[in-house]
Design an enzyme around this catalytic site. Structure first.
Site, PDB file in Angstrom:
ATOM      1  N   SER A 168       0.983  -1.185   0.005  1.00 56.89           N
ATOM      2  CA  SER A 168      -0.092   0.031   0.116  1.00 56.89           C
ATOM      3  C   SER A 168       0.884   1.337   0.123  1.00 56.89           C
ATOM      4  O   SER A 168       2.226   1.181   0.382  1.00 56.89           O
ATOM      5  CB  SER A 168      -0.872   0.018   1.261  1.00 56.89           C
ATOM      6  N   TYR A 219      -3.286  -0.249  10.063  1.00 56.49           N
ATOM      7  CA  TYR A 219      -2.839  -0.554   8.696  1.00 56.49           C
ATOM      8  C   TYR A 219      -1.653  -0.083   8.079  1.00 56.49           C
ATOM      9  O   TYR A 219      -0.945  -0.768   7.632  1.00 56.49           O
ATOM     10  CB  TYR A 219      -4.215   0.064   7.808  1.00 56.49           C
TER      11      TYR A 219
HETATM   12  P1  NAP Z   1     -11.936  -5.219  -0.304  1.00 55.08           P
HETATM   13  O1  NAP Z   1     -12.701  -4.628  -1.693  1.00 55.08           O
HETATM   14  O2  NAP Z   1     -12.303  -4.735   1.074  1.00 55.08           O
HETATM   15  O3  NAP Z   1     -11.527  -6.975  -0.575  1.00 55.08           O
HETATM   16  C1  NAP Z   1     -11.002  -7.369   0.502  1.00 55.08           C
HETATM   17  C2  NAP Z   1     -10.955  -8.882   0.119  1.00 55.08           C
HETATM   18  O4  NAP Z   1     -10.369  -9.873   1.134  1.00 55.08           O
HETATM   19  C3  NAP Z   1     -12.289  -9.419   0.317  1.00 55.08           C
HETATM   20  O5  NAP Z   1     -12.596 -10.433  -0.963  1.00 55.08           O
HETATM   21  C4  NAP Z   1     -12.530 -10.196   1.352  1.00 55.08           C
HETATM   22  O6  NAP Z   1     -13.477 -11.318   1.427  1.00 55.08           O
HETATM   23  C5  NAP Z   1     -10.875 -10.596   1.601  1.00 55.08           C
HETATM   24  N1  NAP Z   1     -10.532 -10.963   3.055  1.00 55.08           N
HETATM   25  C6  NAP Z   1     -10.656 -10.245   4.027  1.00 55.08           C
HETATM   26  N2  NAP Z   1     -10.158 -10.832   5.151  1.00 55.08           N
HETATM   27  C7  NAP Z   1      -9.821 -12.008   4.962  1.00 55.08           C
HETATM   28  C8  NAP Z   1      -9.615 -13.134   5.663  1.00 55.08           C
HETATM   29  N3  NAP Z   1      -9.023 -12.892   6.898  1.00 55.08           N
HETATM   30  N4  NAP Z   1      -9.269 -14.264   5.007  1.00 55.08           N
HETATM   31  C9  NAP Z   1      -9.567 -14.356   3.510  1.00 55.08           C
HETATM   32  N5  NAP Z   1     -10.008 -13.125   2.970  1.00 55.08           N
HETATM   33  C10 NAP Z   1     -10.294 -12.138   3.597  1.00 55.08           C
HETATM   34  O7  NAP Z   1     -10.566  -4.718  -0.615  1.00 55.08           O
HETATM   35  P2  NAP Z   1      -9.586  -4.201  -1.704  1.00 55.08           P
HETATM   36  O8  NAP Z   1      -9.733  -2.716  -2.013  1.00 55.08           O
HETATM   37  O9  NAP Z   1     -10.095  -4.908  -2.891  1.00 55.08           O
HETATM   38  O10 NAP Z   1      -8.118  -4.251  -1.400  1.00 55.08           O
HETATM   39  C11 NAP Z   1      -7.432  -5.540  -1.643  1.00 55.08           C
HETATM   40  C12 NAP Z   1      -5.946  -5.596  -1.096  1.00 55.08           C
HETATM   41  O11 NAP Z   1      -5.551  -4.330  -1.618  1.00 55.08           O
HETATM   42  C13 NAP Z   1      -6.111  -5.341   0.373  1.00 55.08           C
HETATM   43  O12 NAP Z   1      -4.972  -5.766   1.014  1.00 55.08           O
HETATM   44  C14 NAP Z   1      -5.786  -3.891   0.644  1.00 55.08           C
HETATM   45  O13 NAP Z   1      -5.224  -3.459   1.996  1.00 55.08           O
HETATM   46  C15 NAP Z   1      -5.003  -3.466  -0.464  1.00 55.08           C
HETATM   47  N6  NAP Z   1      -5.021  -2.046  -1.065  1.00 55.08           N
HETATM   48  C16 NAP Z   1      -6.111  -1.535  -1.110  1.00 55.08           C
HETATM   49  C17 NAP Z   1      -6.129  -0.078  -1.907  1.00 55.08           C
HETATM   50  C18 NAP Z   1      -7.352   0.484  -2.384  1.00 55.08           C
HETATM   51  O14 NAP Z   1      -7.202   1.702  -2.359  1.00 55.08           O
HETATM   52  N7  NAP Z   1      -8.304  -0.070  -2.384  1.00 55.08           N
HETATM   53  C19 NAP Z   1      -4.797   0.322  -1.833  1.00 55.08           C
HETATM   54  C20 NAP Z   1      -3.680  -0.356  -1.568  1.00 55.08           C
HETATM   55  C21 NAP Z   1      -3.923  -1.540  -1.076  1.00 55.08           C
HETATM   56  P3  NAP Z   1     -14.390 -11.754   2.665  1.00 55.08           P
HETATM   57  O15 NAP Z   1     -14.636 -10.651   3.415  1.00 55.08           O
HETATM   58  O16 NAP Z   1     -15.619 -12.445   2.090  1.00 55.08           O
HETATM   59  O17 NAP Z   1     -13.406 -12.682   3.472  1.00 55.08           O
HETATM   60  C1  GCO Z   2      -7.118   5.042   3.683  1.00 52.12           C
HETATM   61  C2  GCO Z   2      -7.197   4.201   2.290  1.00 52.12           C
HETATM   62  C3  GCO Z   2      -5.825   3.715   1.724  1.00 52.12           C
HETATM   63  C4  GCO Z   2      -5.938   2.622   0.834  1.00 52.12           C
HETATM   64  C5  GCO Z   2      -4.488   2.349   0.279  1.00 52.12           C
HETATM   65  C6  GCO Z   2      -3.610   3.405  -0.227  1.00 52.12           C
HETATM   66  O1  GCO Z   2      -7.991   5.155   4.454  1.00 52.12           O
HETATM   67  O2  GCO Z   2      -6.124   5.894   3.550  1.00 52.12           O
HETATM   68  O3  GCO Z   2      -7.996   3.051   2.714  1.00 52.12           O
HETATM   69  O4  GCO Z   2      -5.110   3.136   2.887  1.00 52.12           O
HETATM   70  O5  GCO Z   2      -6.843   1.701   1.021  1.00 52.12           O
HETATM   71  O6  GCO Z   2      -4.020   1.551   1.190  1.00 52.12           O
HETATM   72  O7  GCO Z   2      -2.576   2.604  -1.133  1.00 52.12           O
END
Ligand code: NAP
Ligand code: GCO
Length: 266
Positions: A147, A160
């Site tokens: 992230s 986080y």
């Molecule tokens: P999301 O839409 O909330 O999806 C998260 C996924 O993780 C869901 O499929 C959830 O499914 C699963 N999950 C959560 N806890 C779990 C566990 N204990 N075991 C197995 N599955 C689990 O999140 P996203 O935005 O797609 O993010 C995916 C990844 O990218 C995360 O690691 C997040 O930190 C990272 N990320 C996101 C962003 C952003 O801006 N969106 C930016 C940087 C990094 P269930 O709830 O059904 O288990």
């Molecule tokens: C927040 C956001 C971020 C993004 C991502 C950025 O609340 O600042 O959720 O943490 O998810 O991780 O890279």
């Protein structure tokens, strides 16, 4: 050398954790498009059933299982199933993750632990489960979804940021410890991506205006927009393929330039 062939994932098996929707689903779709067989997990039957239908609608014959990445026994059973049915995991994408946005002094240790458990211990558990099989195979790719908070902090995301900072260093340590077994472990650091996880930061205000955080992020991102899960597809294929065999311990930020930009003078 046929450089485009080095991006092919034909014959490879990819486990993408938490890939029922969001970033994980898009990465799984990308790896499938490059030829990989896809396995994913999530925690709820409802999400699993919907995801299987969504993958099928895209012509992807994904296998999905209920498994919580924080439970070593469930992960071990999942990896054993993949070995039995598909010959083992060639590519692991540690994508499953949560966030809790709470001011640190108001956050309980239990809430902090829950985030670290899923976002850092989970990737450790999954990597530990697949590395022996990768050593047997003589190759392996691990991609940890880090992230921007692997580099920066902000209000309310202490757990986080700590977890994602740790995940960056776990990425470097797996590289250091298992690079000699031809295992490449890299991170992808998405910027602000429009998924359910960030939906609260993009909600329209009661007067119909855009959320202040939405406006802030768009102004702070040189690309002038939120990222989409699709923006991560190409980088994921690159880090999952032979094309990145000499890339190890690296976090590739896919953030529209936000980490490079100090921001416009007010
Ligand atoms: P999301 O839409 O909330 O999806 C998260 C996924 O993780 C869901 O499929 C959830 O499914 C699963 N999950 C959560 N806890 C779990 C566990 N204990 N075991 C197995 N599955 C689990 O999140 P996203 O935005 O797609 O993010 C995916 C990844 O990218 C995360 O690691 C997040 O930190 C990272 N990320 C996101 C962003 C952003 O801006 N969106 C930016 C940087 C990094 P269930 O709830 O059904 O288990
Ligand atoms: C927040 C956001 C971020 C993004 C991502 C950025 O609340 O600042 O959720 O943490 O998810 O991780 O890279």
């Amino acid at each position: 050398m046929d450089v485009m062939k080095s991006f092919s994932l034909e014959g490879r098996v990819a486990l993408v954790t938490g890939a029922a929707y969001g970033i994980g689903f898009a990465i799984a779709e990308a790896l499938a498009g490059a030829g990989a067989k896809i396995v994913f997990n999530c925690r709820s039957q409802e999400n699993l059933d919907k995801a299987l239908a969504d993958y099928k609608a895209k012509g992807i014959d994904a296998r999905g299982y209920i498994a919580d990445v924080t439970k070593e026994d469930e992960v071990a059973e999942l990896v054993a199933k993949i070995k039995k049915e598909l010959g083992g995991v060639d590519i692991l994408v540690n994508n499953a993750g949560i966030i809790k946005r709470i001011p640190m002094t108001e956050m309980s240790a239990e809430e902090f632990r829950q985030v670290v458990d899923i976002d850092l211990i989970g990737p450790f558990i999954c990597a530990k489960a697949v590395i022996p099989g990768m050593i047997e195979k003589g190759h392996g790719k691990i991609i940890n979804i880090c992230s921007m908070m692997s580099e920066l902090g902000r209000e309310t995301v202490s757990a986080y940021a700590a977890a994602k900072g740790g995940l960056k260093m776990l990425t470097r340590n797996i590289c250091s410890e298992y690079g000699g077994a031809n295992i490449q472990c890299n991170g992808i650091g998405p910027g602000y991506i429009a998924t359910p996880q960030t939906a609260p930061l993009r909600e329209r205000q009661s007067d119909g205006s855009r959320h202040p955080f939405d406006q802030f992020i768009v102004a702070k991102t040189p690309a002038g927009r939120w990222g989409t899960p699709e923006d991560l597809m190409g980088p994921a294929v690159f880090l999952a393929s032979d094309a990145s065999d000499f890339v190890n311990g690296h976090v590739l930020y896919v953030d529209g330039g936000i980490l490079a930009y100090i921001g416009k003078q007010p």
